[in-house]
Structure formats: C-alpha cells, structure tokens
Design an enzyme around this catalytic site. Sequence first.
Site, mmCIF file in Angstrom:
data_model
loop_
_atom_site.group_PDB
_atom_site.id
_atom_site.type_symbol
_atom_site.label_atom_id
_atom_site.label_comp_id
_atom_site.label_asym_id
_atom_site.label_seq_id
_atom_site.Cartn_x
_atom_site.Cartn_y
_atom_site.Cartn_z
ATOM 1 N N SER A 7 0.853 -1.196 0.000
ATOM 2 C CA SER A 7 0.000 0.000 0.000
ATOM 3 C C SER A 7 0.880 1.234 0.000
ATOM 4 C CB SER A 7 -0.899 0.013 1.238
ATOM 5 O OG SER A 7 -1.409 1.319 1.420
ATOM 6 N N HIS A 32 -1.375 -1.388 -4.182
ATOM 7 C CA HIS A 32 -2.613 -0.996 -3.506
ATOM 8 C C HIS A 32 -2.627 0.515 -3.326
ATOM 9 C CE1 HIS A 32 -6.086 -1.838 -0.868
ATOM 10 N NE2 HIS A 32 -5.617 -0.877 -0.094
ATOM 11 N N ASP A 34 -4.759 3.727 -1.931
ATOM 12 C CA ASP A 34 -5.829 4.120 -1.012
ATOM 13 C C ASP A 34 -6.323 5.522 -1.341
ATOM 14 O OD1 ASP A 34 -6.047 1.874 0.872
ATOM 15 O OD2 ASP A 34 -3.935 2.317 1.245
ATOM 16 N N MET A 36 -8.941 8.434 -0.337
ATOM 17 C CA MET A 36 -9.759 8.867 0.807
ATOM 18 C C MET A 36 -10.301 10.271 0.548
ATOM 19 S SD MET A 36 -7.346 7.585 3.909
ATOM 20 C CE MET A 36 -6.499 5.995 3.843
ATOM 21 N N HIS A 65 -8.486 1.212 -3.838
ATOM 22 C CA HIS A 65 -9.393 1.056 -2.713
ATOM 23 C C HIS A 65 -10.038 2.411 -2.443
ATOM 24 C CE1 HIS A 65 -9.592 0.098 1.935
ATOM 25 N NE2 HIS A 65 -10.787 0.221 1.392
ATOM 26 N N MET A 67 -12.118 4.756 -0.487
ATOM 27 C CA MET A 67 -12.739 5.043 0.814
ATOM 28 C C MET A 67 -13.415 6.398 0.686
ATOM 29 S SD MET A 67 -9.625 3.538 3.046
ATOM 30 C CE MET A 67 -8.583 3.608 1.596
ATOM 31 N N MET A 136 -11.592 -5.315 5.919
ATOM 32 C CA MET A 136 -10.727 -4.389 6.662
ATOM 33 C C MET A 136 -10.443 -4.965 8.049
ATOM 34 S SD MET A 136 -10.032 -1.931 4.636
ATOM 35 C CE MET A 136 -9.003 -1.103 5.852
ATOM 36 N N ASP A 174 -6.843 -6.103 4.593
ATOM 37 C CA ASP A 174 -6.164 -4.804 4.608
ATOM 38 C C ASP A 174 -6.174 -4.221 6.016
ATOM 39 O OD1 ASP A 174 -5.174 -2.283 3.978
ATOM 40 O OD2 ASP A 174 -6.896 -1.685 2.758
#
Length: 224
Positions: A7, A32, A34, A36, A65, A67, A136, A174
């Site tokens: 990540s 990966h 992330d 957000m 991913h 979020m 998660m 994760d």
Amino acid sequence: MAMIAPSILSADGSRLGEEIAAVTAAGGDWIHVDVMDGHFVPNLTLGPGLVGALRKTTALPFDVHLMIEAPERFIDAFAEAGADWLTVHVEAAAHLHRVVGMIRERGLKAGVSLNPATPLALVEPILSEIDLLLVMTVNPGFGGQTFIEGSLARIRQAREMIDRIAPSVLLEVDGGVTLQNVRAVADAGADVLVAGSAIFGGGDYGKTIGTMKSLLAAPPTFRV
Ligand code: DX5
Ligand code: ZN
C-alpha cells in the site's frame, strides 16, 4: 500462495513513482492505492489525476481502494486513470449493485469492502456479482494501525462464505498486516494481503517482501 499488495499510503510521498518501481522490483504482486475523501474516512489522499500519472511507473495491477462516499461519481475517472481492480465500501454506496455493474461494464474487476464492525452478511446478496471481497482489519483512514483482535475469525468466516457462494471471488485483507501475522492471515483464507507500513516502514523492501513470501510458502508446522 497468497499475493502481496504493498500500500503506497505508507510510501515516501515525495518520490511515489520511485517507491512504486522499488516495490515492483522487490516482488510485490499488486500496487494498492488508497483513495480517501475526508468524509467517509477522516483523511485525504490522492485522486484520479495522480493515479493516472503513477500508472506509468509499473506494469503491476493497480488495486484501487475507494474510501469515499457515493463512489459512483468517480468510477469513470478511475477507470480512465488505469485502475485494474476498483473496490468500493458497502457502507458508502447506497446502490451497491449499480456501482458494481458500472465498474464491470468498464472492463474492470469489482471489489466490495467492509469496515471491521460491518456484518459480513451485508455482502452476501452481491457476492456472486463481484470479483473481490476486501475485509478491513483496521478502521480505514490511516496506515500503521494495529490488526484488530478477532479479525482472524472474521477472515475465516468470509472465506467460508466465499467458498459456499462464489468460490472465484478473491479475499483481500487490509490493515495491520505484518511479518508477525502474515502467515496466520493467509492460513485463515486470505488470497491478497495488503501491507503498507510493514513494507515501506522497513529499510529493504526486497528483504521484507521476500521474508513475507517465504513465510507464506513454508510448510505448516505441527505441534504435538
Ligand atoms: C487503511 C488503508 C490501508 C493502509 C494499510 O485505511 O486502507 O491500505 O495503507 O496500512 P498498514 O498496512 O500500515 O496497516
Ligand atoms: Zn487500503
């Protein structure tokens, strides 16, 4: 054997391209990413523009991913940015089937993720229509948090649900994955292991990923 997805949340943000190249050379299987929004989680990261720019730095699959609230607003943008796997949160998408359909129509693999306190049963109705289930094992938002106790049992339950309903779905885990628990997480049934601080927080990425892979490949130990 389970795959490793470094990540980049824990990478050196001033050298993201080099960091991605380094974990690619070090044996990472997926990258990966992330994303957000400061609403769904209390942190902000990067958007489709930067993901698109980083896409050029590796041939590995981009595992994005999301979020973010109302993820349907950004499916096209992340598809154009070059995401291969696009995962949305069950808690953030009001019309999950529609979002998953949008992702697949664009030729991407669709993932659905659950926060640690969300019942696994919420994804049962959609399991046969997705490609990946992301469990998660920390509350999303930050790297470097501790693996929530009891998560191994939850991973086993998710594995059982996938095997029963849709065996081709990959199970990704994760949050708080380290050299200490990587083998237990894989033994509980994970196919893809996300690791941020465990990889980028150590000095030698090749050594860390190599150690993870040898732990995953080692034969089971039997105690008498
Ligand atoms: C947390 C992110 C994770 C994070 C994991 O919200 O979804 O991908 O980078 O970091 P570690 O491996 O440090 O727990
Ligand atoms: Zn993540």
